[in-house]
Design an enzyme around this catalytic site. Sequence first.
Site, PDB file in Angstrom:
ATOM      1  N   CYS A   1       0.838  -1.205   0.000  1.00  8.92           N
ATOM      2  CA  CYS A   1       0.000   0.000   0.000  1.00  8.92           C
ATOM      3  C   CYS A   1       0.873   1.256   0.000  1.00  8.92           C
ATOM      4  O   CYS A   1       1.391   1.647   1.056  1.00  8.92           O
ATOM      5  CB  CYS A   1      -0.925  -0.014   1.216  1.00  8.92           C
ATOM      6  SG  CYS A   1      -1.914   1.474   1.342  1.00  8.92           S
TER       7      CYS A   1
ATOM      8  N   CYS B   1      -0.467   4.113   2.182  1.00 12.79           N
ATOM      9  CA  CYS B   1      -0.286   3.931   3.637  1.00 12.79           C
ATOM     10  C   CYS B   1       1.186   4.093   4.037  1.00 12.79           C
ATOM     11  O   CYS B   1       1.482   4.691   5.063  1.00 12.79           O
ATOM     12  CB  CYS B   1      -0.715   2.524   4.074  1.00 12.79           C
ATOM     13  SG  CYS B   1      -2.159   1.880   3.280  1.00 12.79           S
ATOM     14  N   ASP B   2       2.101   3.534   3.259  1.00 13.50           N
ATOM     15  CA  ASP B   2       3.499   3.403   3.708  1.00 13.50           C
ATOM     16  C   ASP B   2       4.493   4.272   2.956  1.00 13.50           C
ATOM     17  O   ASP B   2       5.674   4.298   3.310  1.00 13.50           O
ATOM     18  CB  ASP B   2       3.943   1.929   3.578  1.00 13.50           C
ATOM     19  CG  ASP B   2       3.086   1.012   4.438  1.00 13.50           C
ATOM     20  OD1 ASP B   2       2.590   1.484   5.487  1.00 13.50           O
ATOM     21  OD2 ASP B   2       2.909  -0.158   4.078  1.00 13.50           O
TER      22      ASP B   2
END
Length: 304
Positions: free
Chosen positions: A132, A135-136
């Site tokens: 992701c 997200c990261d």
Amino acid sequence: MQMYDLLIIGAGTAGLSAAIYAARGGLSTLVFEGAMYGGQIIVSPTVENYPGVGCVSGADFANSLYAQAEQLGVQFAFETVVSVEDTDGKKIVKTDSAVYEGKAVILATGAKNRPLGIAGEERFTGRGISYCATCDGSFFQGKTVAVVGGGNTALEDAEVLAKLCNKVYLIHRRNQFRGEASQVERLQKLDNVEFVLESTVVELQGETSLTGIVVENVSNGTRQSLQVDGLFVAIGQVPQNAAFSELVETDSHGYIVAGEDCKTNRAGVYAAGDGRTKTVRQLVTAAADGAVAALAAAEYIRAM
Ligand code: NAP
């Protein structure tokens, strides 16, 4: 046992769209979700291809769907479904904490990220490997990363990461992308994005965290090492239908066999969204499935 007209498993785009249609049709409706509502789209930075909504974030899109369903009186159980049984026409859903009965069920559990399937992938997950970018990505600010995949997710991830990272390799096993041409063109214009085509990742390197990858050209077999701090895997999804394999027919890849009417081989059980056999898996087709499945379920319940 708690009883409802309709039990919907999965609160992604398909499940929430089904819930909206079911509630508006007067059905008492319960939606099960094991994690966060919203499904796959929640991590997309932008949705630009859902007719009529312009450009919104995936999270905003999911929040609107959830709020709309909730306002219509849909109930939610944030519990993991472990089995669905059909006992004399009654649909019994068991979760990790309770048992529910419904007159009809919609299976809308979608799909999850496909792993690369190479040695060390699990060990490096969270230590350089991510599924992701939204997200990261921020963990890799100013660093060098690679994205694997040729679909819209990989293209979108590469664009997100190009804004944060020094360098982004985009590795794809063919020389043509599956994702949208306009997004490929945007990436081609970015100086810090390098396409590594007709190539697959064959080796992960590093001790405690990922420090590099080995990439193999699929047409001539040559290998090259790329020093990367992060590897974002975006190679599609696998359906999450294991809990239903005895209830309904699934194909050799695990997708629930159902046509555009969303009807499975079992009366009163419908499949909607990415977990169903279909050729186009998009937000708009997931939403369409939700409507079709809910209306079919309402008709089935009325005729009982
Ligand atoms: P996808 O479209 O299925 O693409 C998966 C990509 O991974 C393909 O390019 C495929 O290569 C490659 N691949 C599959 N298995 C592989 C393997 N073992 N090793 C290396 N490469 C592999 O998946 P997606 O990009 O996640 O998109 C899923 C759906 O969501 C699509 O319909 C997409 O359009 C949609 N989506 C929409 C948005 C948006 O609207 N904002 C954002 C993201 C996704 P081949 O091309 O060679 O098969």
